[in-house]
Design a protein around this motif. Structure first.
Motif: not given
Length: 101
Positions: A44-71
């Motif tokens: 969501p637009s109000n979220i500042n998400m940090v990706l902190d997993l070595a590997e995600t499952p294979i998602l069907g779809r990822l929509e970024i309305n906020g912020r996604l940052t790789f650790k």
């Protein structure tokens, strides 16, 4: 648009809360659980998400309305059939703080 048009500033431009949440924490997600294989995920637009997993499952779809940052202190594999940076920001390092993994 070329790479010189990209913002050099590491500050969010979407009015995000400066507090970061971690992808790996169930409480970071509205559903109360970390996304699983095949799921459609929206940051969501109000979220500042940090990706902190070595590997995600294979998602069907990822929509970024906020912020996604790789650790920056680990190797990360983000896996999704579709990644759409709709109204947000997707950071994997910057010129001042390059991603080193």
């Amino acid at each position: 648009m070329d790479c010189s048009d990209i913002l050099e500033d590491d500050e969010p431009t979407t009015g995000l809360d400066p507090n970061q949440v971690l992808w790996s924490e169930p409480t970071s997600w509205e559903s109360g659980s970390v996304p699983v294989e095949g799921e459609s995920v929206v940051i969501p637009s109000n979220i500042n998400m940090v990706l902190d997993l070595a590997e995600t499952p294979i998602l069907g779809r990822l929509e970024i309305n906020g912020r996604l940052t790789f650790k920056n202190d680990m190797d990360i594999n983000l896996r999704s059939k579709l990644i759409w940076v709709r109204k947000g920001e997707f950071f994997i390092g910057s010129s001042s703080v390059p991603y080193e993994n």
